[in-house]
Scaffold this motif. Structure first.
Motif, short mmCIF file in Angstrom:
data_model
loop_
_atom_site.label_atom_id
_atom_site.label_comp_id
_atom_site.label_asym_id
_atom_site.label_seq_id
_atom_site.Cartn_x
_atom_site.Cartn_y
_atom_site.Cartn_z
N ASP A 83 0.82 -1.22 0.00
CA ASP A 83 0.00 0.00 0.00
C ASP A 83 0.85 1.27 0.00
O ASP A 83 0.33 2.37 -0.14
CB ASP A 83 -1.01 0.01 1.17
N HIS A 84 2.19 1.12 0.11
CA HIS A 84 3.08 2.28 0.12
C HIS A 84 3.97 2.37 -1.13
O HIS A 84 4.59 3.40 -1.37
CB HIS A 84 3.93 2.28 1.39
N ASP A 175 2.53 3.60 9.77
CA ASP A 175 2.80 2.17 9.91
C ASP A 175 3.78 1.84 11.04
O ASP A 175 4.76 1.12 10.84
CB ASP A 175 3.29 1.59 8.58
N HIS A 228 -3.77 6.73 8.20
CA HIS A 228 -3.75 5.27 8.00
C HIS A 228 -4.91 4.62 8.76
O HIS A 228 -4.76 3.64 9.49
CB HIS A 228 -2.40 4.68 8.45
ZN LIG Z 1 0.41 0.84 5.33
#
Ligand SMILES: [Zn+2]
Ligand SMILES: [Zn+2]
Length: 259
Positions: A83-84, A175, A228
């Motif tokens: 997702d990054h 994260d 997030h």
């Molecule tokens: Zn993430």
């Protein structure tokens, strides 16, 4: 290293599924509130002369179109999770118009993943139209992107080291679920910090809401935004008023300025 005036734009503030989550009928995912629409987490950092993104999410293309970004000097990565990094291919549009490779800054763990997940970008024989990447390996040593000083901060995502970053008076942490004291010291003195918070219930690799609030207190930073965010946290309109006065949920498109 004094920082020039900066503008920060939240390109996305959602967890890896985004909000709404595909196939979910929960009240958050079906909320009409724009602040409950969360693309995957990333920010755009701009000075008068330099602009870069932190992470290229699967939503990178749409994020660039939405914010009408015409020039991007660099990409700075936090860690190798999909997702990054998934949107990296779309930097090719900037390469096409600028006629130069995109500067990418990543630690060695992330660099390995980029080479594994985008092998065609790093191949000896490249097919036409692939993004041109100029890979810069970073460690915890501070460095510059254009006129913007960057201070990497190591945080823990369960067992994975992730880089958070301080730019002048602003710190961006995503994260994480743990920061060791010497690294937390780098956050102190910021005017604003951003921290990931997934939901209220505990999670093995992300701060829960009460843990994120506790971290902001420990860092003694006067203003904080959470990012997030999962649909499990609840609607913006329900959760935001319950937070301490100096803390808010971030939302897609939110902009902050630092003089
Ligand atoms: Zn993430
Ligand atoms: Zn949902």
């Amino acid at each position: 290293m004094t920082s020039p005036p900066l503008k920060i734009t939240f390109l996305g503030t959602g967890t890896s599924t985004g909000v709404p989550m595909i196939a979910c009928d929960c009240p958050v995912c079906t909320s009409p509130d724009k602040k409950d629409k969360r693309l995957r987490s990333s920010i755009l950092v701009e000075s008068a002369t330099t602009s870069f993104v932190v992470d290229t999410t699967p939503d990178f293309r749409y994020q660039m179109l939405r914010e009408n970004v015409k020039k991007l000097d660099a990409v700075l990565f936090t860690h190798p999770h999909k997702d990054h990094v998934a949107g990296l291919d779309d930097v090719k549009a900037f390469c096409y118009f600028s006629n130069k490779p995109m500067d990418v800054f990543a630690n060695s763990l992330t660099e390995e993943a980029l080479k594994r997940e985008f092998p065609y970008v790093f191949a000896e024989q490249k097919y036409p139209g692939v993004p041109e990447i100029n890979l810069n390996t970073i460690d915890l040593t501070p460095f510059m992107i254009g006129d913007i000083p960057v201070i990497p901060i190591m945080v823990w995502h369960m067992k994975m080291p992730v880089y958070a970053y301080r730019f002048g008076k602003f710190t961006y942490i995503t994260d994480a679920n743990r920061i060791e004291e010497p690294e937390l010291e780098k956050v102190r003195g910021s005017e604003v910090m951003v921290v990931n918070t997934l939901r209220r219930q505990k999670h093995i690799s992300h701060y829960a809401l009460d843990e994120a609030i506790e971290l902001v207190h420990e860092a003694a930073v006067p203003k904080a935004y959470f990012t997030h965010i999962s649909h499990q946290l609840g609607k913006y309109a329900d959760v935001n008023p319950t937070l301490p006065a100096n803390m808010e949920l971030a939302w897609d498109g939110l902009k902050l300025s630092f003089s």
